[in-house]
Design an enzyme around this catalytic site. Structure first.
Site, short mmCIF file in Angstrom:
data_model
loop_
_atom_site.label_atom_id
_atom_site.label_comp_id
_atom_site.label_asym_id
_atom_site.label_seq_id
_atom_site.Cartn_x
_atom_site.Cartn_y
_atom_site.Cartn_z
N HIS A 132 -2.30 -4.03 -1.97
CA HIS A 132 -3.50 -3.85 -1.12
C HIS A 132 -4.56 -3.04 -1.83
O HIS A 132 -5.50 -2.57 -1.20
CB HIS A 132 -3.12 -3.18 0.22
CG HIS A 132 -2.25 -4.06 1.07
ND1 HIS A 132 -1.65 -3.63 2.22
CD2 HIS A 132 -1.87 -5.34 0.92
CE1 HIS A 132 -0.94 -4.63 2.75
NE2 HIS A 132 -1.06 -5.67 1.97
N CYS A 165 -24.41 0.59 -6.50
CA CYS A 165 -24.19 0.72 -7.95
C CYS A 165 -25.55 0.80 -8.66
O CYS A 165 -26.59 0.44 -8.08
CB CYS A 165 -23.42 -0.53 -8.38
SG CYS A 165 -23.11 -0.70 -10.12
#
Ligand code: APR
Length: 261
Positions: A132, A165
């Protein structure tokens, strides 16, 4: 010989031993579990953290994610005796792989710690498959670059929503969200490990979230000895050769000692 001694004997004679771990192995480290007594999903709406919410409302997703990460990892958890027992079994060549559903990265920390202490005697390393993902990292949805989560969570907590970002892309926690596909390679590798295993241990998982939950069944179908260590019952208890309704920090260190005998 009691059940645990028999399991240790199977492990000593096995070619391939594989473990699947869930939130219960990190509970003794202070990481809350998702289900069972006072589970995280009793206090948070899991829909708020689904992939669809992230796509629809990344700012709102991140505002809630800051609270969830604080709830899960705010105590800065360390590996516990159960993580260390698996890492030591790995370094002794008695554990081929750990497939974990956890995103806390604690198996990797335990492995590094045991390596440091037992470098000269470590005969093998264990593959750690983070099915995960890992919540200690974020990933840009445009350029794919990864960063440590901490500074990004701090930016989000200070109101930078959603955090982006340098390239302008939105960051996403580097975990598999509900409604998102697991990385194909990881689950394929986990499935082949389960099929190859001679002993398969399911540790600290309610075994309710697919596709990870069905790994013990794949192992049982190819004649592996299946052991489940979990405080609550699971849908796969009936196919297990042995079920320990006990704390991971009791069972795993004892199992490690028996295997090393
Ligand atoms: N020792 C043994 N078992 C324990 C301990 C302990 N100290 N503490 C808790 N448990 C058991 C509980 O009985 C419970 O059944 O751990 C299990 C944890 O189950 P979940 O909280 O459902 O965690 P998990 O199985 O890892 O969930 C799978 O669901 O929400 C998603 O992505 C999330 O990876 C997670 C997935």
């Amino acid at each position: 010989m009691d059940d645990l001694e028999r399991l240790a004997d199977d492990i000593r004679r096995a070619e391939t031993v594989v473990a699947l771990t869930g939130a219960g192995i990190s509970a003794p480290s202070g990481v809350p579990t998702f289900r069972g007594d006072d589970g995280v999903w009793d206090r948070f709406d899991e829909g708020q953290f689904a992939y669809g919410r992230f796509q629809r409302d990344p700012a709102g997703f991140w505002a809630d994610r800051v609270d969830l990460q604080q709830e899960l990892f705010g105590d800065d958890p360390d590996p516990n005796a159960a993580h260390e027992a698996l890492a030591a079994m790995g370094h002794a060549g008695a554990l081929e792989a750990i497939c974990t559903q956890n995103t806390d990265g604690l198996h990797g920390v335990a492995a590094d710690t045991v390596t440091a202490e037992a470098a000269e005697s470590a005969t093998a390393t264990t593959t750690i498959l983070e099915l995960h993902g890992n919540a200690q990292r974020v990933r840009c949805q445009d350029c794919g670059s990864r960063r440590d989560s901490e500074p990004i969570l701090e930016r989000a907590a200070a109101g930078d929503l959603p955090p982006t970002c340098d390239c302008g892309g939105v960051f996403k926690p580097d975990v598999v969200l509900f409604g998102e596909q697991l990385p194909g390679a990881a689950i394929q590798r986990a499935r082949s490990l389960a099929r190859e295993s001679d002993v398969f241990l399911a540790i600290g998982s309610s075994l309710r979230v697919q596709p990870a939950a069905s790994l013990p069944q794949l192992a049982a179908e190819t004649d592996a000895t299946v052991g489940i260590v979990n405080l609550d019952s699971t849908p796969y208890d009936s196919l297990a050769d042995v079920v320990y309704r006990e704390d991971v920090t009791t069972v795993l260190p004892r199992l490690r000692e028996l295997v090393a005998e």
